[in-house]
Design an enzyme around this catalytic site. Structure first.
Site, short mmCIF file in Angstrom:
data_model
loop_
_atom_site.label_atom_id
_atom_site.label_comp_id
_atom_site.label_asym_id
_atom_site.label_seq_id
_atom_site.Cartn_x
_atom_site.Cartn_y
_atom_site.Cartn_z
N ASP A 8 0.90 -1.29 -0.40
CA ASP A 8 -0.27 0.33 0.14
C ASP A 8 0.92 0.84 0.47
OD1 ASP A 8 -2.09 1.37 0.63
OD2 ASP A 8 -1.90 1.94 1.89
N ASP A 10 0.03 4.99 0.82
CA ASP A 10 -0.72 5.92 1.93
C ASP A 10 -0.45 5.15 3.55
OD1 ASP A 10 -1.17 8.59 0.29
OD2 ASP A 10 -1.41 7.13 -0.51
N ASP A 173 -1.63 -0.85 6.35
CA ASP A 173 -1.81 -0.46 7.12
C ASP A 173 -3.29 -0.30 7.90
OD1 ASP A 173 -2.19 3.10 6.88
OD2 ASP A 173 -2.52 1.81 5.47
#
Length: 231
Positions: A8, A10, A173
């Protein structure tokens, strides 16, 4: 044969929260509402996307200002436009990212990005951060008709990079990343240094990364390393 590590963007590779919040606040300020979101306190909101930030800000201003119908649809393109011009003002890679990417490549792993950031913005940001060339593929929110947690963007990221989804895993995250990995039938490592910190362990990931220094060894354990005979 080594496998594919999919990241991922961001909140995983880089802390983009301050620049995202800045873009949302530009929309609120244009409506005379002031900077409604805080780059530190609202970092977690930022990682849920542009529309989530707009809705959070509108909710705080609801008692003071009557928003016109369609405010979110009007402001979202403005948010993206502002963000595109200010994409790496405060954004920084998390510590150890570049070293981990180099070691993963040295071990023969293929690297890819699968993000819910629009593809053009993700492309720009990765180049601004100096790590775009580390990744064999990039799938963004608008690359396909669907986005994470649908598994198809993840599968596309692996396959376009030349890898095999059966020999891959995701580093993320958020709960979206956890659900994506489950839908794709792969393992997931969640970072414990994002906005939620170690509280992200509530999602019961297959691994929790305290820092990027742990990632190469985890990849060796889960994916193996390149066969030196075929290197």
């Amino acid at each position: 044969m080594a496998g594919t590590v999919v990241f991922d963007l961001d909140g995983t590779l880089a802390d983009t929260s301050a620049d995202l919040i800045g873009a949302a606040n530009s929309c609120f300020e244009a409506r005379g509402m002031g900077p409604l979101l805080d780059p530190v306190q609202d970092a977690l909101v930022a990682f849920h996307g542009g529309r989530a930030m707009l809705r959070a800000g509108y909710a705080r201003a609801a008692q003071e200002m009557l928003l016109p119908p369609g405010a979110e649809d009007q402001d979202y393109p403005r948010l993206l436009e502002f963000y595109g011009r200010n994409i790496a003002v405060h954004t920084r890679l998390y510590p150890g990212v570049e070293e981990a990417l180099r070691q993963l490549a040295a071990d023969g792993h293929i690297l890819a990005v699968c993000t819910n950031k629009p593809e053009a913005l993700a492309e720009t940001l990765l180049r601004e951060l100096g790590i775009r060339d580390a990744f064999a593929s990039l799938i963004g929110a608008d690359t396909l008709p669907v986005r994470k947690p649908d598994p198809r963007p993840y599968t596309a990221a692996v396959e376009q990079a030349g890898g095999d989804p059966a020999n891959s895993f995701l580093v993320g995250d958020t709960e979206t990343d956890r659900k994506t990995a489950a839908a794709a039938g792969v393992r997931v490592a969640l970072v414990g240094f994002g906005p939620e910190g170690n509280a992200i362990s509530r999602l019961a990931p297959d691994a929790l990364l305290e820092d990027f220094g742990q990632l190469p060894e985890l990849a060796r354990d889960w994916l193996g390393v390149r066969d030196p005979v075929s290197a």
